[in-house]
Motif scaffolding. Sequence first.
Motif, PDB file in Angstrom:
ATOM      1  N   ASP A  67      44.745  23.567  80.114  1.00 54.54           N
ATOM      2  CA  ASP A  67      43.540  24.476  79.642  1.00 54.54           C
ATOM      3  C   ASP A  67      44.139  25.499  79.058  1.00 54.54           C
ATOM      4  N   ALA A  68      45.033  25.704  77.971  1.00 57.27           N
ATOM      5  CA  ALA A  68      45.322  26.629  77.692  1.00 57.27           C
ATOM      6  C   ALA A  68      45.847  27.419  76.818  1.00 57.27           C
ATOM      7  N   GLN A  69      46.475  27.537  76.136  1.00 59.57           N
ATOM      8  CA  GLN A  69      47.159  28.142  74.383  1.00 59.57           C
ATOM      9  C   GLN A  69      47.720  29.456  74.387  1.00 59.57           C
ATOM     10  N   VAL A  70      49.041  29.126  72.807  1.00 56.56           N
ATOM     11  CA  VAL A  70      49.141  30.427  72.636  1.00 56.56           C
ATOM     12  C   VAL A  70      48.335  31.297  71.736  1.00 56.56           C
ATOM     13  N   ASP A  71      48.638  32.231  71.810  1.00 61.09           N
ATOM     14  CA  ASP A  71      47.361  33.455  71.343  1.00 61.09           C
ATOM     15  C   ASP A  71      47.681  34.444  70.346  1.00 61.09           C
ATOM     16  N   GLY A  72      47.510  34.803  69.671  1.00 62.56           N
ATOM     17  CA  GLY A  72      47.662  35.641  68.736  1.00 62.56           C
ATOM     18  C   GLY A  72      47.114  36.494  67.871  1.00 62.56           C
ATOM     19  N   ASP A  73      46.939  38.372  66.760  1.00 63.10           N
ATOM     20  CA  ASP A  73      46.238  38.583  66.363  1.00 63.10           C
ATOM     21  C   ASP A  73      46.372  38.206  64.977  1.00 63.10           C
ATOM     22  N   LEU A  74      45.804  37.423  64.465  1.00 62.21           N
ATOM     23  CA  LEU A  74      45.836  37.564  62.726  1.00 62.21           C
ATOM     24  C   LEU A  74      44.822  38.084  61.801  1.00 62.21           C
ATOM     25  N   TYR A  75      46.648  38.532  61.064  1.00 60.23           N
ATOM     26  CA  TYR A  75      45.415  39.669  60.386  1.00 60.23           C
ATOM     27  C   TYR A  75      45.159  38.948  58.790  1.00 60.23           C
ATOM     28  N   GLU A  76      43.480  39.242  58.454  1.00 57.21           N
ATOM     29  CA  GLU A  76      43.386  38.679  57.331  1.00 57.21           C
ATOM     30  C   GLU A  76      43.420  40.228  56.802  1.00 57.21           C
ATOM     31  N   VAL A  77      43.869  39.705  55.383  1.00 60.91           N
ATOM     32  CA  VAL A  77      44.144  40.765  54.586  1.00 60.91           C
ATOM     33  C   VAL A  77      43.229  40.226  53.264  1.00 60.91           C
ATOM     34  N   SER A  78      42.892  41.472  53.340  1.00 65.03           N
ATOM     35  CA  SER A  78      41.840  40.920  51.599  1.00 65.03           C
ATOM     36  C   SER A  78      41.596  43.159  51.578  1.00 65.03           C
ATOM     37  N   SER A  79      40.958  42.788  49.817  1.00 66.60           N
ATOM     38  CA  SER A  79      41.586  43.722  48.586  1.00 66.60           C
ATOM     39  C   SER A  79      39.873  44.343  49.312  1.00 66.60           C
ATOM     40  N   ARG A  80      40.602  46.316  48.905  1.00 72.83           N
ATOM     41  CA  ARG A  80      40.146  46.848  49.659  1.00 72.83           C
ATOM     42  C   ARG A  80      39.472  47.498  47.932  1.00 72.83           C
ATOM     43  N   VAL A  81      39.714  47.347  46.486  1.00 75.12           N
ATOM     44  CA  VAL A  81      39.290  47.599  45.619  1.00 75.12           C
ATOM     45  C   VAL A  81      38.790  46.157  44.372  1.00 75.12           C
ATOM     46  N   THR A  82      37.847  46.654  43.186  1.00 78.48           N
ATOM     47  CA  THR A  82      37.311  45.545  42.980  1.00 78.48           C
ATOM     48  C   THR A  82      38.647  45.303  41.526  1.00 78.48           C
ATOM     49  N   GLY A  83      38.494  43.969  40.992  1.00 80.78           N
ATOM     50  CA  GLY A  83      39.892  44.034  39.798  1.00 80.78           C
ATOM     51  C   GLY A  83      40.386  42.995  39.937  1.00 80.78           C
ATOM     52  N   GLN A  84      40.991  42.947  39.168  1.00 81.47           N
ATOM     53  CA  GLN A  84      41.763  41.236  38.393  1.00 81.47           C
ATOM     54  C   GLN A  84      43.457  41.282  39.004  1.00 81.47           C
ATOM     55  N   VAL A  85      43.591  40.313  39.054  1.00 75.85           N
ATOM     56  CA  VAL A  85      45.146  40.351  40.019  1.00 75.85           C
ATOM     57  C   VAL A  85      46.055  40.230  39.212  1.00 75.85           C
ATOM     58  N   VAL A  86      46.932  40.891  39.114  1.00 73.71           N
ATOM     59  CA  VAL A  86      48.324  40.916  37.427  1.00 73.71           C
ATOM     60  C   VAL A  86      49.491  39.790  38.276  1.00 73.71           C
ATOM     61  N   LYS A  87      50.114  40.312  39.062  1.00 73.39           N
ATOM     62  CA  LYS A  87      51.318  40.046  40.518  1.00 73.39           C
ATOM     63  C   LYS A  87      50.826  39.529  41.868  1.00 73.39           C
ATOM     64  N   VAL A  88      51.312  38.247  42.212  1.00 70.42           N
ATOM     65  CA  VAL A  88      51.325  38.033  43.579  1.00 70.42           C
ATOM     66  C   VAL A  88      52.711  37.703  43.613  1.00 70.42           C
ATOM     67  N   TYR A  89      53.263  37.833  44.996  1.00 64.85           N
ATOM     68  CA  TYR A  89      54.782  37.812  45.490  1.00 64.85           C
ATOM     69  C   TYR A  89      54.797  37.030  46.292  1.00 64.85           C
ATOM     70  N   VAL A  90      54.114  36.488  47.316  1.00 66.22           N
ATOM     71  CA  VAL A  90      54.526  34.897  48.317  1.00 66.22           C
ATOM     72  C   VAL A  90      53.689  34.338  48.067  1.00 66.22           C
ATOM     73  N   GLN A  91      54.082  32.977  48.800  1.00 68.03           N
ATOM     74  CA  GLN A  91      53.484  31.540  48.696  1.00 68.03           C
ATOM     75  C   GLN A  91      53.118  31.168  50.610  1.00 68.03           C
ATOM     76  N   ASP A  92      52.328  30.404  50.438  1.00 69.29           N
ATOM     77  CA  ASP A  92      52.014  29.778  51.139  1.00 69.29           C
ATOM     78  C   ASP A  92      53.249  29.564  52.939  1.00 69.29           C
ATOM     79  N   ASN A  93      52.720  29.567  53.962  1.00 66.06           N
ATOM     80  CA  ASN A  93      53.732  29.353  54.711  1.00 66.06           C
ATOM     81  C   ASN A  93      55.409  30.554  54.498  1.00 66.06           C
ATOM     82  N   GLN A  94      54.854  31.426  53.737  1.00 65.68           N
ATOM     83  CA  GLN A  94      56.938  32.055  53.771  1.00 65.68           C
ATOM     84  C   GLN A  94      56.466  33.157  54.901  1.00 65.68           C
ATOM     85  N   THR A  95      57.624  33.503  55.462  1.00 65.09           N
ATOM     86  CA  THR A  95      57.652  34.787  56.268  1.00 65.09           C
ATOM     87  C   THR A  95      57.764  35.913  55.192  1.00 65.09           C
TER      88      THR A  95
END
Length: 423
Positions: A67-95
Motif C-alpha cells: 500500500d504505497a505509491q510515488v508522490d510529488g507536488d502537482l503545480y496547478e498553473v492558473s491565470s492571475r489576470v483577466t483577459g483573452q488568450v492570444v497565444k499558447v506555447y505547449v501541448q498535453d504531455n509536453q516536457t
Amino acid sequence: MTLADQENQTQNQNQNQDQNKDQNQAPPETPEKKSRRKFIVIAVLILLVIGGGLFYWHSTFSEDTDDAQVDGDLYEVSSRVTGQVVKVYVQDNQTVQAGQAIADIDPKDYQVAFDQAQANLASAEADYEQAHVNVPITSVTSSTSISTSGSDVTASSAAVAQAEKQKEAADARVVQAKANALKAQLDVERYTPLVQKDVISKQQYDQAVATANADTAAVLGSQADVIASQEAVRQAQQKVAQSRFQAQQAAKNGPQQVKAQEAKAQSMLASVKQAQAKLEQARLNLGYCHIIAPVAGIVSKKNVDVGVNVSIGQDLLTVVPVTNLWVTANFKETQLDKMQVGQEVKLEVDALGGRKFSGKVTQVGGATGSRLSLFPPENATGNYVKVVQRIPVRIDFTNLDKENGDFKLRPGFSVTPIVTVKQ
C-alpha cells in the motif's frame, strides 16, 4: 459353456495375472540410487532451512507493504489576470522547463493601465517636490515675519515715546501761550486808562489789543496741538498693541505654518508611494499576461486554447515534476514498533518491471489515515470491530538523479517499500 469350463477359464486368468505381476515387479535398488535419493532429501532439507531463515530475517529485520505509491507536488498553473488568450506555447504531455513560456494573455489593457500609473507617479512626484521645496520657504517666511513683528513692536514703542514727548511739548506751549495771553491782557488793561488820558497813543493801545488777541488765539492753537498730540499718543499706543498682537500671532502661527507645510509634504510623499504601489501593481499585471512554467515537469490536464477568455484563478494546466518525488507508504500500525526516521529502504516500482530504488524514512505521520479522513469513524456508536489501522510514512529517494536518469518515474506509481528496521 459348462461349469467345469468356467472354472478352468477362471484358473487360467488368475495364472496369467500372477505372471504379469511377476513380470512388472521392479528390480532391486542399487547403491547409486539409494545415494541419489539421500542427496535429494538433504538438499530439500537445506532449502527448507534456508527458506525458513530468509522468512525469519524478512519478518524480523524488515517491514514491507504493497500500500504505497510515488508522490510529488502537482503545480496547478492558473491565470492571475483577466483577459483573452492570444497565444499558447505547449501541448498535453509536453516536457517543459522552469520559466518556459506557456501562454500569453492580451496585454493591451494592462499596458494602458501601466502608462497611466507612470503618469500618475510623475504628477505625484512633482507635487511632492513643490511641497518639499515650500517647507524651507515657509520656515524662512515665518522667521522673517516674527522678526518683522518684533521690529514693528519696537518701532511702535518708539513712536509712542515720541508722541508722548510731543504731547509734553504741546502742553508746555499751552502754558507759554496762556502766560503770553495773560501778559497781553494785563497790558491791555493797563493801556486802557492811559489811552483815555492820552498818555499813550491810540496806536500803542491797538497794538496791545492785537497782541492780546493773538496770544489768546495762540492759547487755543496750543490747546489744539495738545489734543492732536494726545490723539497721536493714542494712535501710537494702538499701533504698539497691534504690533505686539501681530508678533504674538507670528510667533504662534509661524511654527504651525511650517508644520502644516511639512504635513502637506508628507501627504504628497504618501501620494508618491501610493502611486509607486499602483505602478508596481500595473507592472505585475502586465507581467502576468505572460504565463510561464513554475517548475520543470510534464504538462497535464491542459485546458487553455487561443481565443479563450480566462478569469483570475482559472486553472489552465497542471505541471507534474519528475524530479522532486517521494513515496508515501501506508504501513500497518503493528509494523511501526521498530520503524524510525533515517532507516534505509529498498523500493520496487511495479510499473518499471520491479526496478529498485534506494531511499530512507524521513517522516512518520501524526495520525492514522482513517482519523484524517473527511468522515472519521466514531467507535463509540454501533458495534465495534477492531481494524488494524494504517499510518502514512514518507520515504525520500536518496539517489533519484542517478537511479531515475531516464525520468520514467511518475507520481502515482505503485511501490513496494522494504524498510530495514534492524541492522
